[in-house]
Design an enzyme around this catalytic site. Structure first.
Site, short mmCIF file in Angstrom:
data_model
loop_
_atom_site.label_atom_id
_atom_site.label_comp_id
_atom_site.label_asym_id
_atom_site.label_seq_id
_atom_site.Cartn_x
_atom_site.Cartn_y
_atom_site.Cartn_z
N HIS A 63 -14.01 -9.50 -4.05
CA HIS A 63 -14.45 -8.73 -2.89
C HIS A 63 -15.12 -9.65 -1.90
O HIS A 63 -15.85 -10.58 -2.29
CB HIS A 63 -15.43 -7.62 -3.32
N ASP A 96 -10.97 -0.92 -5.31
CA ASP A 96 -9.61 -0.60 -4.86
C ASP A 96 -8.63 -0.60 -6.03
O ASP A 96 -7.69 0.21 -6.07
CB ASP A 96 -9.16 -1.60 -3.80
#
Length: 431
Positions: A308, A366
């Site tokens: 991330h 995600d």
């Protein structure tokens, strides 16, 4: 944010300038450069604004190094574990967790506004059947200002409140209608006896020919997805909403702008990109091949859904959603879905590979949200609309905060101009 007793000094062309230092509740100190251009005649250069605070806010705080996400001071893992989406909505909107009577009143207001104006249904017929649901949502949400004139005056606190409730309440209905339209099924109206997540699932998957009962495991997983995506500080779409609202645009136009920004694959489309990557891998026996490619710095392939930009150690949302993913997959099973088998084995390989551990390439929110939505039966094209639905309360909270801020100014970033110097026009026959 309060001014610190410390200042920074800038020496430019032999002249010294004092830059006040602002001290936040949490996070790094901030140099106040608001007067720098007026006093020194220079701008700062920060592509992507990654080192610039565009506003002050009391809503959400992220510490990427610690893997920490706080909403109004409450850790996201506690909220996801013990709370539910509408309670988190109340927290984001009003600053505190609600008392029982406050929560009941808020839930009733949202529930009683879930239906959309009946004439809005005609808007959907203007789209092609193969239109992306995000295209439909951008258009329909923007058109809400044509149907709800009584909540577009941003200077009226009551109208701002009404617009906020309407968007939180109606976004699941609009998203579900966009989905139903693209698959050629009739719209399903909301029901006031269902909770927020269950209502959305029913509007997406029920058909008139048979009864549809929402499974509590799926409903809880859906609620967690909503909760974990509710707000995420000053990301691209939130900054877009703030920039649009700085011009005085009505709230529906501002949220439509946020939806349009979220559509980008680098932002809200990440979980869709993750599932597309899993389809590219295809079968579990090809995982080693793609792991090798991911480690090759000369290969453009990247593992989507891992690591991330903000969180440098772990994504706190992913830890919570992994549990929901496990629950959903245990309930629905993965044996009949090759894609989910690839996802589970890829997760196991990546979590036990030293290369990924050293690079902090952990499965992120995600990755797990994509797995859950795929298992539930949503097509890839619905992943980002569900993200938009979830993020609506964050956008609205940021919008309301900005409108009420006496320091608000219309957004006007500067630039480093690298084009041609002034030159004279040349007649066409002389060129």
């Amino acid at each position: 944010m309060v001014k610190s007793s410390k200042t920074a000094k800038l020496l430019l062309d032999g002249k010294e300038y004092d830059l006040p230092i602002m001290s936040p509740t949490a996070g790094p100190e901030v140099l106040d450069i608001r007067k720098l251009y007026g006093e020194a005649g220079v701008f700062t250069y920060d592509p992507g604004f990654t080192s610039t605070a565009s506003c002050d806010s009391t809503i959400t705080f992220i510490d990427g190094g610690k893997g920490e996400l706080l909403h109004r001071g409450y850790p996201i893992d506690q909220l996801a574990e013990h709370s539910h989406y509408l309670e988190v909505c109340y927290l984001l909107l009003y600053g505190n967790l609600p008392k029982p009577a406050e929560l009941e009143d808020f839930e009733n207001r949202v529930t009683n506004h879930t239906m959309i104006h009946e004439q809005m249904g005609y808007l959907f017929r203007g789209f092609r059947r193969d239109a992306h649901p995000m295209a439909i949502m951008t258009g329909v949400v923007g058109a809400m200002s044509a149907f709800y004139h009584d909540s577009t005056d941003i200077n009226d606190p009551w109208q701002r409140e009404v617009a906020s409730i309407r968007m939180i309440a109606k976004m699941p209905t609009i998203a579900a209608m966009a989905y139903k339209y693209t698959i050629g099924q009739p719209f399903v109206y909301p029901r006031n006896d269902l909770d927020y997540a269950s209502n959305f699932l029913r509007m997406c998957f029920a058909v008139p020919a048979e009864n549809y009962e929402v499974n509590p495991i799926l409903s809880r997983a859906m609620d967690r997805i909503f909760t974990l995506h509710a707000d995420h500080e000053q990301n691209a779409s939130t900054s877009t909403v703030r920039l649009a609202s700085s011009s005085g645009a009505n709230p529906f136009a501002c949220i439509a702008a946020g939806i349009a920004c979220l559509w980008g694959p680098a932002h809200g489309g990440a979980n869709q990109a993750c599932l597309e990557m899993l389809r590219e891998i295809g079968t579990a026996d090809r995982i080693p091949e793609f792991i090798k490619r991911a480690k090759d710095k000369d290969d453009p392939f990247r593992l989507m859904g891992f690591g991330h930009r903000v969180y440098k150690n772990t994504d706190p949302r992913a830890k919570v959603l992994k549990r929901s993913a496990d629950e959903v997959l245990d309930f629905l099973g993965v044996n009949n879905n090759p894609l989910l088998q690839v996802a589970k084995q890829l997760e196991e390989v990546a979590l036990n590979d030293e290369y990924f551990a050293d690079k902090k390439l952990f499965p992120n929110v995600d990755f797990y949200s994509g797995i859950i939505l795929e298992a539930m039966g949503f097509p890839n094209s619905m992943f980002t609309p569900i993200f938009a639905l979830s993020r609506t309360v964050g956008w609205i909270s940021q919008w309301k905060e900005m409108i009420a801020d006496p320091q608000v100014k219309i957004g006007r970033p500067r630039q480093l101009y690298l084009g041609e110097a002034p030159r004279d026009y040349t007649d066409i026959e002389k060129r």
